[in-house]
Design a protein around this motif. Structure first.
Motif, mmCIF file in Angstrom:
data_model
loop_
_atom_site.group_PDB
_atom_site.id
_atom_site.type_symbol
_atom_site.label_atom_id
_atom_site.label_comp_id
_atom_site.label_asym_id
_atom_site.label_seq_id
_atom_site.Cartn_x
_atom_site.Cartn_y
_atom_site.Cartn_z
ATOM 1 N N UNK A 55 -0.584 4.944 -15.645
ATOM 2 C CA UNK A 55 0.177 4.519 -14.632
ATOM 3 C C UNK A 55 -0.525 4.665 -13.297
ATOM 4 N N UNK A 56 -1.085 5.942 -13.146
ATOM 5 C CA UNK A 56 -1.658 6.568 -12.059
ATOM 6 C C UNK A 56 -2.853 5.641 -11.830
ATOM 7 N N UNK A 57 -3.558 5.391 -12.683
ATOM 8 C CA UNK A 57 -4.960 4.726 -12.685
ATOM 9 C C UNK A 57 -4.551 3.248 -12.100
ATOM 10 N N UNK A 58 -3.577 2.585 -12.680
ATOM 11 C CA UNK A 58 -2.976 1.138 -12.191
ATOM 12 C C UNK A 58 -2.648 1.278 -10.712
ATOM 13 N N UNK A 59 -1.870 2.636 -10.351
ATOM 14 C CA UNK A 59 -1.492 2.732 -9.040
ATOM 15 C C UNK A 59 -2.758 2.862 -8.343
ATOM 16 N N UNK A 60 -3.769 3.580 -8.589
ATOM 17 C CA UNK A 60 -5.026 3.713 -8.154
ATOM 18 C C UNK A 60 -5.684 2.307 -7.549
ATOM 19 N N UNK A 61 -5.738 1.314 -8.289
ATOM 20 C CA UNK A 61 -6.203 -0.090 -8.393
ATOM 21 C C UNK A 61 -5.177 -0.667 -7.217
ATOM 22 N N UNK A 62 -4.063 -0.737 -7.237
ATOM 23 C CA UNK A 62 -3.325 -1.350 -6.498
ATOM 24 C C UNK A 62 -3.526 -0.871 -4.946
ATOM 25 N N UNK A 63 -3.506 0.360 -5.031
ATOM 26 C CA UNK A 63 -3.873 0.996 -3.411
ATOM 27 C C UNK A 63 -5.314 0.521 -2.945
ATOM 28 N N UNK A 64 -6.211 0.192 -3.708
ATOM 29 C CA UNK A 64 -7.319 -0.331 -3.323
ATOM 30 C C UNK A 64 -7.213 -1.780 -2.896
ATOM 31 N N UNK A 65 -6.473 -2.477 -3.383
ATOM 32 C CA UNK A 65 -6.328 -4.045 -3.159
ATOM 33 C C UNK A 65 -5.351 -4.008 -1.890
ATOM 34 N N UNK A 66 -4.374 -3.195 -1.908
ATOM 35 C CA UNK A 66 -3.583 -3.226 -0.583
ATOM 36 C C UNK A 66 -4.621 -2.871 0.550
ATOM 37 N N UNK A 67 -5.324 -1.826 0.473
ATOM 38 C CA UNK A 67 -6.264 -1.485 1.287
ATOM 39 C C UNK A 67 -7.221 -2.459 1.840
ATOM 40 N N UNK A 68 -7.908 -2.875 0.889
ATOM 41 C CA UNK A 68 -8.820 -4.113 1.084
ATOM 42 C C UNK A 68 -8.126 -5.447 1.935
ATOM 43 N N UNK A 69 -7.054 -5.754 1.496
ATOM 44 C CA UNK A 69 -6.138 -6.756 2.028
ATOM 45 C C UNK A 69 -5.995 -6.412 3.566
ATOM 46 N N UNK A 70 -5.311 -5.234 3.803
ATOM 47 C CA UNK A 70 -4.929 -5.087 5.173
ATOM 48 C C UNK A 70 -6.284 -4.559 6.098
ATOM 49 N N UNK A 71 -7.239 -3.929 5.604
ATOM 50 C CA UNK A 71 -8.377 -3.472 6.466
ATOM 51 C C UNK A 71 -9.688 -4.065 6.442
ATOM 52 N N UNK A 72 -9.705 -4.841 5.248
ATOM 53 C CA UNK A 72 -11.065 -5.599 5.372
ATOM 54 C C UNK A 72 -11.512 -6.839 5.582
ATOM 55 N N UNK A 73 -10.287 -7.706 5.721
ATOM 56 C CA UNK A 73 -10.425 -9.315 5.721
ATOM 57 C C UNK A 73 -10.698 -9.852 7.189
ATOM 58 N N UNK A 74 -10.191 -8.973 8.245
ATOM 59 C CA UNK A 74 -10.247 -9.790 9.469
ATOM 60 C C UNK A 74 -11.640 -10.200 9.802
ATOM 61 N N UNK A 75 -11.866 -11.182 10.340
ATOM 62 C CA UNK A 75 -13.349 -11.643 10.893
ATOM 63 C C UNK A 75 -14.367 -11.802 9.762
ATOM 64 N N UNK A 76 -14.133 -11.948 8.453
ATOM 65 C CA UNK A 76 -15.167 -12.086 7.487
ATOM 66 C C UNK A 76 -15.532 -13.592 7.677
ATOM 67 N N UNK A 77 -15.124 -14.456 8.027
ATOM 68 C CA UNK A 77 -15.800 -15.843 8.182
ATOM 69 C C UNK A 77 -16.788 -15.766 9.443
#
Length: 195
Positions: A55-77
């Motif tokens: 469950x912890x490992x699945x939560x880690x993945x979820x954290x990475x998805x949330x981080x990427x969505x919130x912090x990495x997608x502005x200005x990608x185009x």
């Protein structure tokens, strides 16, 4: 964007899964319980490997998805259109713990196992629209950092791995020539030590 200290499960991790060492309090919350999937061995019954993620490992993945969505997608185009690389986003990924995730603490890493690191990278891939950034991070981790860790001298490890894990350095490798493209076995370049 800082490491996801607020992104954690309420489940209390088993003691043997916890990281130790002086830098443990500086780790992202997801790294506190990273461990290999369970491996049980009985000489009478053979080896049973459970590849289910905790469950912890699945939560880690979820954290990475949330981080990427919130912090990495502005200005990608715009970055894609202009052919630019964002050093700022590279550093955000390092601050989150990505580049150092699979590397020892003594070199600024988090010392997570390969399964947890793979889930983090998968989560980053799900959440980040900038595939060039994800490719560059993977390229550095597996073709620069890992060879230095496995085959480098102690001095090389001390000199390069902390900076690569922290995002201060960016590592690259060359595997192309005009006559070979990306066919590494067709490379003709050689090195000769002088001095």
């Amino acid at each position: 964007y800082s490491r996801p200290r607020v992104c954690h499960t309420d489940a209390k991790p088993r003691q043997e899964r916890r990281f130790t060492g002086p830098a443990a309090e500086e780790r992202p919350a997801w790294a506190a319980t990273a461990s290999l999937s369970s491996l049980r061995c009985s000489w009478r019954k053979g080896i049973h490997v459970n590849f289910d993620f905790s469950e912890e490992q699945r939560e880690f993945k979820k954290c990475a998805v949330e981080f990427a969505q919130k912090a990495l997608n502005d200005g990608v185009i715009e970055r894609d259109r202009d052919g630019t690389f964002s050093r700022e986003l590279w550093k955000k990924c390092a601050d989150f713990g990505i580049q150092g995730s699979a590397f020892p603490e003594q070199y600024g890493g988090l010392n997570t196992d390969i399964f947890t690191t793979m889930l983090l990278m998968e989560g980053l891939g799900y959440g980040c629209k900038d595939s060039g950034l994800i490719f560059a991070i993977n390229g550095q981790m597996w073709t620069v950092q890992m060879p230095i860790l496995r085959f480098g001298s102690a001095a090389q490890k001390e000199k390069y791995l902390p900076g690569l894990s922290s995002g201060e350095l960016i590592g690259a490798n060359g595997v192309t020539e005009p006559d070979s493209g990306s066919d590494a076995f067709s490379l003709r370049t050689s090195a000769r030590r002088e001095g």
